[in-house]
Structures are given as C-alpha cells and as structure tokens.
Design a protein around this motif. Structure first.
Motif, PDB file in Angstrom:
ATOM      1  N   GLY A   1       0.834  -0.914   0.299  1.00  0.00           N
ATOM      2  CA  GLY A   1       0.324  -0.576   0.256  1.00  0.00           C
ATOM      3  C   GLY A   1       0.749   1.152   0.121  1.00  0.00           C
ATOM      4  O   GLY A   1       0.962   2.194  -1.167  1.00  0.00           O
TER       5      GLY A   1
ATOM      6  N   GLU B   1      10.475   3.773   6.215  1.00  0.00           N
ATOM      7  CA  GLU B   1      10.227   2.331   6.407  1.00  0.00           C
ATOM      8  C   GLU B   1      11.406   1.465   7.200  1.00  0.00           C
ATOM      9  O   GLU B   1      12.532   2.467   7.020  1.00  0.00           O
ATOM     10  CB  GLU B   1      10.493   1.977   4.611  1.00  0.00           C
TER      11      GLU B   1
ATOM     12  N   ILE C   1      10.928  -4.756   4.711  1.00  0.00           N
ATOM     13  CA  ILE C   1      11.790  -4.731   4.002  1.00  0.00           C
ATOM     14  C   ILE C   1      11.498  -4.194   3.021  1.00  0.00           C
ATOM     15  O   ILE C   1       9.795  -4.205   2.687  1.00  0.00           O
ATOM     16  CB  ILE C   1      12.018  -6.406   3.703  1.00  0.00           C
TER      17      ILE C   1
ATOM     18  N   GLY D   1       5.447  -7.235   2.572  1.00  0.00           N
ATOM     19  CA  GLY D   1       5.643  -8.228   2.188  1.00  0.00           C
ATOM     20  C   GLY D   1       5.279  -9.073   0.797  1.00  0.00           C
ATOM     21  O   GLY D   1       6.053  -9.899   0.281  1.00  0.00           O
TER      22      GLY D   1
ATOM     23  N   ASN E   1       7.134 -12.269  -0.685  1.00  0.00           N
ATOM     24  CA  ASN E   1       6.067 -13.216  -1.257  1.00  0.00           C
ATOM     25  C   ASN E   1       5.933 -14.311  -2.130  1.00  0.00           C
ATOM     26  O   ASN E   1       6.830 -13.892  -2.779  1.00  0.00           O
ATOM     27  CB  ASN E   1       4.833 -12.249  -0.955  1.00  0.00           C
TER      28      ASN E   1
ATOM     29  N   LEU F   1       1.803 -14.777  -6.036  1.00  0.00           N
ATOM     30  CA  LEU F   1       0.981 -14.558  -6.552  1.00  0.00           C
ATOM     31  C   LEU F   1      -0.082 -13.886  -6.680  1.00  0.00           C
ATOM     32  O   LEU F   1      -0.457 -12.332  -5.920  1.00  0.00           O
ATOM     33  CB  LEU F   1       0.284 -15.909  -5.941  1.00  0.00           C
TER      34      LEU F   1
ATOM     35  N   VAL G   1       8.803   4.171  12.759  1.00  0.00           N
ATOM     36  CA  VAL G   1       7.724   5.109  13.113  1.00  0.00           C
ATOM     37  C   VAL G   1       7.514   4.137  14.614  1.00  0.00           C
ATOM     38  O   VAL G   1       7.268   3.365  14.560  1.00  0.00           O
ATOM     39  CB  VAL G   1       6.351   5.930  12.510  1.00  0.00           C
TER      40      VAL G   1
ATOM     41  N   ALA H   1      -3.552  -3.165   3.837  1.00  0.00           N
ATOM     42  CA  ALA H   1      -4.465  -4.543   4.018  1.00  0.00           C
ATOM     43  C   ALA H   1      -5.083  -3.975   5.147  1.00  0.00           C
ATOM     44  O   ALA H   1      -6.428  -4.729   4.779  1.00  0.00           O
ATOM     45  CB  ALA H   1      -3.768  -5.934   4.359  1.00  0.00           C
TER      46      ALA H   1
ATOM     47  N   SER I   1      -2.398  -9.721  -2.288  1.00  0.00           N
ATOM     48  CA  SER I   1      -1.645  -8.346  -2.974  1.00  0.00           C
ATOM     49  C   SER I   1      -2.532  -6.831  -3.792  1.00  0.00           C
ATOM     50  O   SER I   1      -2.457  -6.234  -3.794  1.00  0.00           O
ATOM     51  CB  SER I   1      -0.613  -8.414  -3.633  1.00  0.00           C
TER      52      SER I   1
HETATM   53  N1  6FA Z   1       0.106 -12.112  -1.221  1.00  0.00           N
HETATM   54  C1  6FA Z   1      -0.293 -12.125  -2.518  1.00  0.00           C
HETATM   55  O1  6FA Z   1      -1.036 -11.283  -2.989  1.00  0.00           O
HETATM   56  N2  6FA Z   1       0.210 -13.370  -3.343  1.00  0.00           N
HETATM   57  C2  6FA Z   1       1.530 -14.277  -2.420  1.00  0.00           C
HETATM   58  O2  6FA Z   1       2.180 -14.933  -3.412  1.00  0.00           O
HETATM   59  C3  6FA Z   1       1.794 -14.183  -1.110  1.00  0.00           C
HETATM   60  N3  6FA Z   1       2.672 -14.724  -0.630  1.00  0.00           N
HETATM   61  C4  6FA Z   1       2.533 -14.231   0.513  1.00  0.00           C
HETATM   62  C5  6FA Z   1       3.820 -14.701   1.303  1.00  0.00           C
HETATM   63  O3  6FA Z   1       4.547 -15.951   1.317  1.00  0.00           O
HETATM   64  C6  6FA Z   1       4.216 -15.206   2.563  1.00  0.00           C
HETATM   65  C7  6FA Z   1       5.363 -15.182   3.346  1.00  0.00           C
HETATM   66  C8  6FA Z   1       3.062 -13.776   3.160  1.00  0.00           C
HETATM   67  C9  6FA Z   1       3.570 -13.011   4.588  1.00  0.00           C
HETATM   68  C10 6FA Z   1       2.842 -12.383   2.300  1.00  0.00           C
HETATM   69  C11 6FA Z   1       2.685 -13.307   1.339  1.00  0.00           C
HETATM   70  N4  6FA Z   1       1.285 -12.219   0.959  1.00  0.00           N
HETATM   71  C12 6FA Z   1       0.962 -12.932  -0.172  1.00  0.00           C
HETATM   72  C13 6FA Z   1       0.224 -10.957   1.411  1.00  0.00           C
HETATM   73  C14 6FA Z   1       0.697 -10.276   1.022  1.00  0.00           C
HETATM   74  O4  6FA Z   1       2.480  -9.848   0.728  1.00  0.00           O
HETATM   75  C15 6FA Z   1       0.543  -8.838   1.831  1.00  0.00           C
HETATM   76  O5  6FA Z   1      -1.368  -8.781   2.282  1.00  0.00           O
HETATM   77  C16 6FA Z   1       0.854  -7.559   1.734  1.00  0.00           C
HETATM   78  O6  6FA Z   1       2.019  -7.444   1.039  1.00  0.00           O
HETATM   79  C17 6FA Z   1       0.011  -6.468   2.905  1.00  0.00           C
HETATM   80  O7  6FA Z   1       0.482  -5.201   2.338  1.00  0.00           O
HETATM   81  P1  6FA Z   1       0.896  -4.118   2.600  1.00  0.00           P
HETATM   82  O8  6FA Z   1       0.890  -2.971   2.737  1.00  0.00           O
HETATM   83  O9  6FA Z   1      -0.517  -3.365   4.100  1.00  0.00           O
HETATM   84  O10 6FA Z   1       2.190  -4.342   4.491  1.00  0.00           O
HETATM   85  P2  6FA Z   1       2.937  -4.615   4.297  1.00  0.00           P
HETATM   86  O11 6FA Z   1       3.317  -5.823   4.821  1.00  0.00           O
HETATM   87  O12 6FA Z   1       3.522  -5.310   2.127  1.00  0.00           O
HETATM   88  O13 6FA Z   1       3.954  -2.683   3.777  1.00  0.00           O
HETATM   89  C18 6FA Z   1       4.261  -2.592   5.434  1.00  0.00           C
HETATM   90  C19 6FA Z   1       5.695  -2.166   5.453  1.00  0.00           C
HETATM   91  O14 6FA Z   1       5.781  -1.197   6.790  1.00  0.00           O
HETATM   92  C20 6FA Z   1       6.671  -2.697   5.510  1.00  0.00           C
HETATM   93  O15 6FA Z   1       7.590  -2.417   4.276  1.00  0.00           O
HETATM   94  C21 6FA Z   1       7.390  -2.823   6.890  1.00  0.00           C
HETATM   95  O16 6FA Z   1       8.582  -2.758   6.848  1.00  0.00           O
HETATM   96  C22 6FA Z   1       6.542  -1.111   6.907  1.00  0.00           C
HETATM   97  N5  6FA Z   1       6.479  -1.056   8.540  1.00  0.00           N
HETATM   98  C23 6FA Z   1       5.518  -1.529   8.854  1.00  0.00           C
HETATM   99  N6  6FA Z   1       5.219  -1.036  10.480  1.00  0.00           N
HETATM  100  C24 6FA Z   1       6.827  -0.377  10.340  1.00  0.00           C
HETATM  101  C25 6FA Z   1       6.706   1.318  11.477  1.00  0.00           C
HETATM  102  N7  6FA Z   1       6.712   0.987  11.768  1.00  0.00           N
HETATM  103  N8  6FA Z   1       7.175   2.201  10.677  1.00  0.00           N
HETATM  104  C26 6FA Z   1       8.143   2.120   9.685  1.00  0.00           C
HETATM  105  N9  6FA Z   1       7.742   1.210   8.483  1.00  0.00           N
HETATM  106  C27 6FA Z   1       6.877   0.259   8.643  1.00  0.00           C
END
Ligand code: 6FA
Ligand code: ABL
Length: 536
Positions: free
Chosen positions: A13, A32, A87, A91, A95, A98, A214, A503, A515
């Motif tokens: 997002g 990040e 990172i 995710g 991930n 898919l 943060v 999410a 995703s």
């Molecule tokens: N989703 C798919 O659609 N296809 C897949 O194949 C799939 N596989 C996986 C998977 O194999 C694993 C192991 C995991 C964990 C998830 C998978 N998902 C898959 C789900 C998908 O990756 C997630 O639903 C999606 O990435 C969620 O998107 P969001 O934007 O909600 O959240 P993220 O986790 O991507 O990003 C959050 C970011 O914030 C990270 O970079 C984190 O480091 C950062 N962050 C967190 N707290 C923070 C803070 N306090 N300050 C600064 N940064 C922070």
C-alpha cells in the motif's frame, strides 16, 4: 523540515500511496523500517551462485521457498509473531508473488466496502498499467517445471473445471483454473518495488528514509502534527513535523498499523493500557482524555488453509526447493544468470483454481487451490518417493464469516489475539467439503496418490487435528476496516488528518491471494485522499 504527507511503511500500500502523492507534486516523506530488497534498490543479499550479478534473494522468483529455510532471515519483522516482511516492499518483497486482479465482489458493498468504492475498474486499470503481472515470467516466454500443472489439470478437468487465463477473466472464479500469475516481470520480482518505488524515489519532492521506524503519531487531540521515529537525527526526539495542512498515511500493514495507532492512544483501552504500562512507549501517549476509542484490531480475517500432499510418477519435486540457494541445478542457474529465463524465473506455484460453494447458512463461499511441486511437510505411515511430491493448498476465501482480533502483548509484540479461522463452524464444514471434492477426483488421474493425509486418516479427522497455527495463510486483512475504523476516504475516525492505506482497511478477504486487491485499493484510496478538500 515539515512534509505535506508522511507515508509510514514501504509495502504494497505505502509505495503506491507515496508514488501517487509525489506524482501530484506534494512534498512527501516515505519512512520504511527495513532496508533494501531488490538489487536495483541497493540490496546485496545473494546466493553464492549469483555473485557477479545484481540479483538478490528477493529478485529471483525461484528462491521464494528459501524465505522459509534461510539461517539468517533478517527480512521478517521480529516484533510480529506471524510472518510479515520488514524490508522495502514489505510482504511483496518476500512473498510467493501470486497476483490477481480483483473481482467485482472484492469491492462490493456485500464485502463491506462503501458504495463509493464499488467501481474499482479505473483503479485496477491504473495498477495494471504499472504492473501487468505475468503467468509466464521467464524471459523466453516458456513455462518450466510444469508437471504438477499437468497432473492437477487432469484432476480438475475430470470435475468440470474450465481452463482460463485467470487475470483476463477476473470475475470467473467458479470451477475455473489456469496458470499461476505473478507480479514478476522480466524473470524477476517486480511488485510495487521496481515500479512505483522507482518512479517515486526519482522525484525531487519525495524523500525516502530506510531503517526508520515510526513509533507513534504526534497529535494535539484530533489534529496530527507529525510522527515520532526511532531516529533522533531526523528531528528533536526523532519527531518529524507535518506542514499545517499536512496528513500522515499509515501503511505499516495489518500488524504494524494497529500497533502505531495503539501507541498513539487510538484503539480499544485494553491495548492502550498495555502501551501505558510500557516504560518507553507509555510517556509518549497523549493524555487519557484524548484517547480515541475505536475497535482497532477487530474484524480481522485470514484464509484458513489446509495442505494436501500427493505423489505422482511424472512429478519433479525439484529437491523440494532445498538446493536452490546453495546448490541449484547447474543448467538452471546458468540459464537464469544468462537471461533470467528457466525454472528459477518463476516461484513454486504452478496452477491456481477456484470453486464456489453455497452453504447451510445460504452464503456463497469460495475455495481457492494452489498447486506446487514440493511440500512443507509429509505425514504418512507408508513409504513414498520424496522426489515426486506435490502440494495442493486449499484456501477458504470470499464469504468467510469467521473473524479474529489483532493486538499487542505486554512486550508490544503485535500478534493475533483471537485466531480468525473456523470461529464459525460453517467455514470449517465448507473447507472440509472442498477438500473432499478435490480428493474425490484422484481416481481419474492414474498414478496420483494422496500421502498427507494418507488412507489411515479421513479428511474430517485431518482437518480437526490440523495444527491451528498452520491454518495461517499470511493474508491478514481488516483490523482497521473501512466503515468501522476509517471512513470512506480512509480517514481514521475522530482525527482530522490521519489516513490508512494498506491491508488493514480491507473489510473482508478477496477471492484470491490479496496483494492485487490491496494494490487496487491503494490506487483508489490515494485518489480519494488527493480529492479531499483542505489538504496540502
Ligand atoms: N499475497 C499475495 O497476493 N500473493 C502471495 O503469493 C502472497 N504470499 C505471501 C507470503 O508468501 C508470505 C510469506 C507473506 C507474509 C505474505 C504473502 N502475501 C501474498 C500477502 C501480501 O504480501 C500482503 O497481504 C501484503 O504485502 C500486505 O500489504 P500492506 O501494504 O498492508 O503491508 P506490507 O506488509 O506489504 O508493508 C508494510 C510495510 O511497513 C513493510 O515494509 C514494513 O517494514 C513497514 N513498517 C511496518 N511498521 C513500520 C513502522 N512502525 N515504521 C516504518 N515502517 C514500518
Ligand atoms: C501465499 O499467498 C501464501 O501467503 C504463502 O503462504 C504461500 O507460500 C505463497 N502464497 C505461495 O503460494 C507458502 C509456501 O509455498 C510454503 O512452502 C510455506 O510453508 C508457506 O507459504 C508458509 O506459510
């Protein structure tokens, strides 16, 4: 320096939000907590066989399964007790890749979206223009290691499924199957990282700070003034201010965003009390009179998923992916290095399928299947050929009624407080039916043998005895659901200028891995934020 927008988190997002806000000319700070992932972003974590290339573990799709077997998995968030990527890319850096364009239902009012969100088409089109995805990511356009695809398609053809190009027909999700589709491009992981992030960081009005966490937002009642970080070089006490009309966008994911809210005095009082009792975080809370009571952390869903493991004599289990990091098949490694083609240009999944079920409660629930060579674990009393193993993971998706709760513990570790799987017995009954339907076709595929569960265990017993933690699909959505915690413009209720784009605002599970729907939602959310009056 003050910023118009501070985006917290560079995941699915956050990278879309940061890109679109900076494209609109706003002064944007993207924070990040993790470091670089892809080689193009400065990442360096490589398998020995990749030395001399610019490709990291995160670039090479065929290394996906090694995320779970690495001795130094620095990318997982250590303060979240389920898998979450800390990172660049979140995710989407780690991930399976898919990637499904959303269906109409994914943004329907029935799924919990406000009516103003139902027409996702233009936003999905914007996503597609940046990130088309591919069901043949190898640069030569060929598909490799397709034995499990062939086996599973025989199984599904015998049950009346239709073979389609999945992302060309997003709304066809009943008795449909096709090649797995990924957010990869040119044989490498792309996701939001080599796309939106690349264009965002190229703009002079966007500042990117990695390794910056943060802790909380700084606020005066309902007015957010800035964010407090763990980096005191960025401002007094680590505080970074907003411009007078500025806004904060939280994109820290379904675990990270609720924790920031709790630490900012926003959420249920039991969670804020845990923060209050913490020697470091407690003093940063606003006065109790300013706490904002919202059901942050409730209405959470994740797909319950169950693995069926088979053997088939035609299957190449690819050493169950155990060699690809240290000792890949030499021809495959050479081919990948040469032009990013071959087996390693794709992640482990090969085929996906969907089927709709109507249930005793008159709701429609969808079942998703993911087929891949290899298996996470095998349980059987019989001998079997490990080089021929394959897995069908069955996920229950859209239509799920079970909900759980995400929160923090006394150490401020984010975790599920109430597991979201099988709270409603109908969800479990439908998943059991779906599993039984899958295995009922085994007799139609000569040589196909179910080894987990084996024939000493029924599907019902297998599901009843399944380790609850293994039901986790890593698809957590909903702790800040739209309409409940945020309004239809993603504004946190009770605040003037705090938004959430990740999410956690998604009110119920989309039909596929989430995703693609989260990214389409981010495109729509950031457009709504930019359209609001009174902003910077
Ligand atoms: N989703 C798919 O659609 N296809 C897949 O194949 C799939 N596989 C996986 C998977 O194999 C694993 C192991 C995991 C964990 C998830 C998978 N998902 C898959 C789900 C998908 O990756 C997630 O639903 C999606 O990435 C969620 O998107 P969001 O934007 O909600 O959240 P993220 O986790 O991507 O990003 C959050 C970011 O914030 C990270 O970079 C984190 O480091 C950062 N962050 C967190 N707290 C923070 C803070 N306090 N300050 C600064 N940064 C922070
Ligand atoms: C997803 O959407 C899931 O979140 C992942 O769990 C899944 O990967 C990927 N996509 C690919 O389908 C699985 C691995 O294939 C397994 O080896 C691993 O044990 C499991 O994730 C862990 O949750």
């Amino acid at each position: 320096t003050p910023y118009d927008y501070i985006v917290v988190g560079g995941g699915a997002g956050g990278l879309i939000a940061a890109d679109r806000l900076s494209e609109a000319g706003k002064k944007v700070l993207l924070l990040e907590r993790g470091g670089p992932s892809l080689g193009s972003t400065g990442g360096t974590y490589q398998a020995t066989w990749l030395k001399g290339t610019n490709f990291t573990k995160f670039d090479v799709p065929g290394l996906f399964e090694t995320m779970f077997s690495d001795g130094n998995p620095f990318w997982w968030c250590k303060d979240v007790n389920v898998f979450a990527g800390c990172i660049l890319g979140g995710g989407t850096a780690i991930n399976g890749g898919l990637f499904w364009f959303p269906t109409y239902n994914d943004f329907s009012s029935g799924a919990g979206w406000p009516a103003s969100w139902n027409n996702h088409g233009p936003y999905t089109a914007k996503l597609k223009a940046r990130l088309p995805g591919s069901d043949h990511p190898s640069t030569d356009g060929k598909r490799y290691l397709e034995q499990t695809y062939d086996v599973a398609s025989k199984l599904l053809n015998s049950q009346g499924y239709t073979n389609i190009t999945i992302n060309d027909n997003p709304d066809f999700k009943d008795h449909a199957y096709g090649y797995s589709t990924f957010d990869f491009a040119n044989g490498k992981r792309a996701a939001t990282i080599s796309t939106y992030f690349q264009s965002a960081v190229a703009r002079p009005n966007l500042t990117y700070k990695q390794y910056t966490m943060v802790l909380n937002v700084v606020r005066n009642g309902s007015q957010i003034l800035g964010v407090k970080t763990n980096d005191t070089s960025l401002g007094p006490n680590g505080v970074i201010p907003l411009t007078p009309k500025g806004r904060v966008v939280l994109s820290a994911g379904s675990f990270g965003t609720p924790r920031i809210l709790f630490r900012s005095g926003i959420g249920p009082s039991d969670m804020i009390s845990l923060v209050q009792n913490d020697a470091t975080a407690g003093p940063n809370l606003p006065p109790q009179a300013d706490w904002i009571n919202l059901p942050v952390g409730y209405n959470v869903s994740d797909n319950p998923s169950i693995n069926l493991v088979f053997t088939h004599p035609s299957v190449d289990a690819y050493e169950n992916w155990a060699q690809v990091w240290t000792n890949p098949r030499p021809a495959d490694a050479a081919q990948y290095i040469k032009d990013q083609s071959g087996v390693l240009a794709q992640a482990s999944p090969k085929l996906n399928f969907w089927r709709a079920y109507s249930s005793s409660d008159k709701r429609t629930r969808y079942l998703q299947g993911t087929v891949r060579p290899g298996a996470a674990s095998v349980t059987t009393v019989y001998p079997y050929n490990a080089s021929q193993i394959m897995t069908i993971t069955a996920y229950l998706s859209t239509g799920i009624t079970s909900r759980g709760r995400i929160g923090i513990d006394a150490a401020l570790t984010a975790r599920p407080l109430v597991n979201p799987w099988f709270v409603d017995p109908v969800d479990k009954a439908v998943l059991i039916q779906g599993l039984n339907d899958i295995v009922s076709g085994i007799q139609n595929v000569p040589g196909l043998t179910l080894i987990t569960p084996d024939n000493t265990t029924t599907i019902t017993d297998y599901v009843n005895n399944y380790d609850p933690g293994s039901l986790n699909s890593n698809h957590w959505v909903g702790p800040c659901s739209i309409g409940i915690v945020v309004d239809e413009n993603t504004l946190v209720k009770g605040t003037k200028n705090l938004h959430i784009i990740d999410a956690s605002i998604v009110p119920s599970l989309p039909v596929g891995n989430p995703s693609g729907t989260i990214m389409s939602a981010a495109e729509q959310a950031v457009a709504k934020v930019l359209a609001l009056a009174g902003g910077p």
